[in-house]
Design a protein around this motif. Structure first.
Motif, PDB file in Angstrom:
ATOM      1  N   LEU A 189      16.714  55.203  51.085  1.00 48.34           N
ATOM      2  CA  LEU A 189      17.608  54.304  51.537  1.00 48.34           C
ATOM      3  C   LEU A 189      19.023  54.802  51.795  1.00 48.34           C
ATOM      4  CD1 LEU A 189      16.405  51.144  49.537  1.00 48.34           C
ATOM      5  CD2 LEU A 189      16.173  51.722  51.798  1.00 48.34           C
ATOM      6  N   GLY A 190      19.348  55.993  50.978  1.00 53.30           N
ATOM      7  CA  GLY A 190      20.960  56.492  50.955  1.00 53.30           C
ATOM      8  C   GLY A 190      21.748  55.873  50.329  1.00 53.30           C
ATOM      9  N   VAL A 191      21.387  55.398  49.027  1.00 52.44           N
ATOM     10  CA  VAL A 191      22.166  54.570  48.152  1.00 52.44           C
ATOM     11  C   VAL A 191      21.943  54.973  46.797  1.00 52.44           C
ATOM     12  CG1 VAL A 191      22.236  52.415  49.644  1.00 52.44           C
ATOM     13  CG2 VAL A 191      20.478  52.710  47.867  1.00 52.44           C
ATOM     14  N   SER A 192      23.015  54.419  45.763  1.00 47.65           N
ATOM     15  CA  SER A 192      22.587  55.139  44.532  1.00 47.65           C
ATOM     16  C   SER A 192      21.333  54.296  43.789  1.00 47.65           C
ATOM     17  CB  SER A 192      24.004  54.715  43.781  1.00 47.65           C
ATOM     18  OG  SER A 192      24.026  53.452  43.514  1.00 47.65           O
ATOM     19  N   GLU A 193      20.976  54.912  42.643  1.00 49.55           N
ATOM     20  CA  GLU A 193      19.814  54.415  41.841  1.00 49.55           C
ATOM     21  C   GLU A 193      20.318  53.118  41.114  1.00 49.55           C
ATOM     22  OE1 GLU A 193      17.746  55.352  37.853  1.00 49.55           O
ATOM     23  OE2 GLU A 193      18.469  56.826  38.892  1.00 49.55           O
ATOM     24  N   ALA A 194      21.793  52.995  40.689  1.00 52.21           N
ATOM     25  CA  ALA A 194      22.092  51.652  40.286  1.00 52.21           C
ATOM     26  C   ALA A 194      22.268  50.514  41.452  1.00 52.21           C
ATOM     27  CB  ALA A 194      23.554  51.779  39.942  1.00 52.21           C
ATOM     28  N   ALA A 195      22.622  50.748  42.789  1.00 55.37           N
ATOM     29  CA  ALA A 195      22.557  49.988  43.811  1.00 55.37           C
ATOM     30  C   ALA A 195      21.162  49.267  44.152  1.00 55.37           C
ATOM     31  CB  ALA A 195      23.116  50.598  45.164  1.00 55.37           C
ATOM     32  N   VAL A 196      20.155  50.434  43.991  1.00 56.92           N
ATOM     33  CA  VAL A 196      18.789  49.928  44.027  1.00 56.92           C
ATOM     34  C   VAL A 196      18.159  49.188  42.939  1.00 56.92           C
ATOM     35  CG1 VAL A 196      16.319  50.717  43.961  1.00 56.92           C
ATOM     36  CG2 VAL A 196      17.813  52.158  45.236  1.00 56.92           C
ATOM     37  N   THR A 197      18.767  49.301  41.579  1.00 61.91           N
ATOM     38  CA  THR A 197      18.137  48.320  40.879  1.00 61.91           C
ATOM     39  C   THR A 197      18.816  46.984  40.725  1.00 61.91           C
ATOM     40  OG1 THR A 197      18.223  50.219  39.031  1.00 61.91           O
ATOM     41  CG2 THR A 197      18.696  47.934  38.090  1.00 61.91           C
ATOM     42  N   GLY A 198      20.273  46.898  41.199  1.00 64.73           N
ATOM     43  CA  GLY A 198      20.738  45.626  41.579  1.00 64.73           C
ATOM     44  C   GLY A 198      20.112  44.712  42.732  1.00 64.73           C
ATOM     45  N   ARG A 199      19.775  45.481  43.874  1.00 62.53           N
ATOM     46  CA  ARG A 199      19.139  44.844  44.930  1.00 62.53           C
ATOM     47  C   ARG A 199      17.662  44.415  44.347  1.00 62.53           C
ATOM     48  NH1 ARG A 199      21.080  49.095  49.975  1.00 62.53           N
ATOM     49  NH2 ARG A 199      22.952  48.665  49.598  1.00 62.53           N
ATOM     50  N   LEU A 200      16.948  45.052  43.962  1.00 65.82           N
ATOM     51  CA  LEU A 200      15.573  44.784  43.290  1.00 65.82           C
ATOM     52  C   LEU A 200      15.774  43.616  42.498  1.00 65.82           C
ATOM     53  CD1 LEU A 200      13.744  47.894  42.549  1.00 65.82           C
ATOM     54  CD2 LEU A 200      13.281  46.498  44.560  1.00 65.82           C
ATOM     55  N   ARG A 201      16.674  43.565  41.386  1.00 60.98           N
ATOM     56  CA  ARG A 201      16.739  42.796  40.450  1.00 60.98           C
ATOM     57  C   ARG A 201      17.187  41.138  41.105  1.00 60.98           C
ATOM     58  NH1 ARG A 201      17.118  42.681  35.179  1.00 60.98           N
ATOM     59  NH2 ARG A 201      17.651  44.829  35.114  1.00 60.98           N
ATOM     60  N   ARG A 202      18.081  41.274  42.055  1.00 61.69           N
ATOM     61  CA  ARG A 202      18.580  40.027  42.672  1.00 61.69           C
ATOM     62  C   ARG A 202      17.541  39.613  43.806  1.00 61.69           C
ATOM     63  NH1 ARG A 202      21.253  37.024  40.558  1.00 61.69           N
ATOM     64  NH2 ARG A 202      22.153  36.247  42.458  1.00 61.69           N
ATOM     65  N   GLY A 203      16.714  40.504  44.414  1.00 61.62           N
ATOM     66  CA  GLY A 203      15.781  40.011  45.537  1.00 61.62           C
ATOM     67  C   GLY A 203      14.551  39.457  44.766  1.00 61.62           C
ATOM     68  N   LEU A 204      14.173  40.113  43.790  1.00 55.14           N
ATOM     69  CA  LEU A 204      13.086  39.313  42.966  1.00 55.14           C
ATOM     70  C   LEU A 204      13.513  38.083  42.343  1.00 55.14           C
ATOM     71  CD1 LEU A 204      11.693  42.714  41.198  1.00 55.14           C
ATOM     72  CD2 LEU A 204      10.524  41.220  42.915  1.00 55.14           C
ATOM     73  N   THR A 205      14.580  37.917  41.937  1.00 53.95           N
ATOM     74  CA  THR A 205      15.129  36.483  41.559  1.00 53.95           C
ATOM     75  C   THR A 205      15.141  35.644  42.479  1.00 53.95           C
ATOM     76  OG1 THR A 205      16.728  37.713  39.613  1.00 53.95           O
ATOM     77  CG2 THR A 205      17.036  35.314  40.363  1.00 53.95           C
ATOM     78  N   SER A 206      15.521  35.874  43.900  1.00 52.61           N
ATOM     79  CA  SER A 206      15.546  34.918  44.793  1.00 52.61           C
ATOM     80  C   SER A 206      14.133  34.541  45.158  1.00 52.61           C
ATOM     81  CB  SER A 206      16.255  35.761  46.135  1.00 52.61           C
ATOM     82  OG  SER A 206      17.707  35.584  45.868  1.00 52.61           O
ATOM     83  N   VAL A 207      13.083  35.654  45.447  1.00 53.58           N
ATOM     84  CA  VAL A 207      11.854  35.433  45.652  1.00 53.58           C
ATOM     85  C   VAL A 207      11.133  34.544  44.598  1.00 53.58           C
ATOM     86  CG1 VAL A 207       9.544  36.370  46.221  1.00 53.58           C
ATOM     87  CG2 VAL A 207      11.411  37.408  47.130  1.00 53.58           C
ATOM     88  N   LEU A 208      11.259  34.813  43.479  1.00 58.76           N
ATOM     89  CA  LEU A 208      10.499  34.054  42.218  1.00 58.76           C
ATOM     90  C   LEU A 208      11.191  32.647  42.270  1.00 58.76           C
ATOM     91  CD1 LEU A 208      10.527  36.663  39.487  1.00 58.76           C
ATOM     92  CD2 LEU A 208       8.452  35.617  41.026  1.00 58.76           C
ATOM     93  N   SER A 209      12.598  32.457  42.143  1.00 58.43           N
ATOM     94  CA  SER A 209      13.159  30.967  42.241  1.00 58.43           C
ATOM     95  C   SER A 209      12.540  30.171  43.328  1.00 58.43           C
ATOM     96  CB  SER A 209      14.735  31.092  42.189  1.00 58.43           C
ATOM     97  OG  SER A 209      15.188  31.605  43.521  1.00 58.43           O
ATOM     98  N   ARG A 210      12.187  30.812  44.753  1.00 54.56           N
ATOM     99  CA  ARG A 210      11.878  30.210  45.539  1.00 54.56           C
ATOM    100  C   ARG A 210      10.300  30.006  45.908  1.00 54.56           C
ATOM    101  NH1 ARG A 210      16.464  31.688  45.960  1.00 54.56           N
ATOM    102  NH2 ARG A 210      18.289  30.528  47.015  1.00 54.56           N
ATOM    103  N   THR A 211       9.740  30.319  45.011  1.00 53.75           N
ATOM    104  CA  THR A 211       8.121  30.493  44.821  1.00 53.75           C
ATOM    105  C   THR A 211       7.681  29.747  43.732  1.00 53.75           C
ATOM    106  OG1 THR A 211       8.117  32.927  44.298  1.00 53.75           O
ATOM    107  CG2 THR A 211       7.915  32.109  46.972  1.00 53.75           C
TER     108      THR A 211
END
Length: 222
Positions: A189-211
């Motif tokens: 993706l051309g980003v840092s490992e920390a950025a990937v961690t943050g996007r995964l965590r926030r993305g999964l939280t959004s999906v789970l909270s709406r399903t």
């Protein structure tokens, strides 16, 4: 129709610039929020592989910060509640006045990237004018119109969170054992490992909270 704009600014010209430059592996992420008078961008995630004894005092010493309270800890990060100084309103006030939604704000040693949703194009112009008054050198990198409800907007994902989840899934990150590491996904993706961690965590939280969690809150049965 809504519009999503991506802005960038150098780390030196925005909050936490010093600590970001001192720790190249560090990422600081503002929680997605609609700013209000009662809490302008109150939460930040700090993603790092350690060195919090050095990082946290540098965050507290930022001139824009009045108080910092640790709210939670993760294996690879921490969540803080921030009270901002009244003397440094800047970006948050511009968001508030244009009634925009901050979808994503991530800072690394390479700079800050903000993804912001506006209801009308005129509000983008008002936002940029207000930012200029604060002498904040935001650069508009991309602008797109959202014409219909997509999979990402259905679950309130930013484009970057959606892209990261898809990339991680396709790469086998969720397999057991994993077929890809966070570093490998970041390289793709051309980003840092920390950025990937943050996007995964926030993305999964959004999906789970709406399903899954939506069913739990409504008392759904098996």
């Amino acid at each position: 129709m809504t519009f999503v704009a991506e802005f960038t600014i150098s780390s030196a010209e925005f909050s936490f610039g010093a600590v970001l430059r001192e720790h190249p592996g560090l990422a600081i992420e503002f929680e997605s929020v609609v700013p209000t008078h009662h809490g302008l961008m109150p939460f930040i995630f700090v993603w790092s592989d350690g060195n919090y004894d050095e990082i946290e005092p540098r965050i507290r010493s930022d001139r824009a910060v009045e108080t910092v309270t640790e709210m939670d800890r993760f294996d690879d990060g921490r969540l803080y509640k921030v009270t901002w100084s009244d003397s440094v309103p800047g970006l948050a006030d511009a968001l508030l006045e244009s009634r925009a939604t901050l979808l994503e704000g991530i800072g690394t040693d390479e700079g800050w990237t903000f993804e912001i949703r506006f209801r009308e194009q005129e509000r983008i112009e008002a936002f940029q004018a207000r930012v200029d008054e604060y002498d904040i050198s935001l650069e508009l990198e991309r602008l797109r119109a959202e014409l219909e409800v997509s999979t990402s907007t259905q679950y309130d994902l930013t484009d970057k969170q959606y892209e990261t989840l898809i990339t991680a899934f396709d790469a086998g990150y969720f397999e057991n054992p994993k077929d890809a590491t966070l570093e490998e996904i970041g390289d793709e993706l051309g980003v840092s490992e920390a950025a990937v961690t943050g996007r995964l965590r926030r993305g999964l939280t959004s999906v789970l909270s709406r399903t899954v969690m939506r069913g739990e809150r409504s008392g759904g049965s098996e």
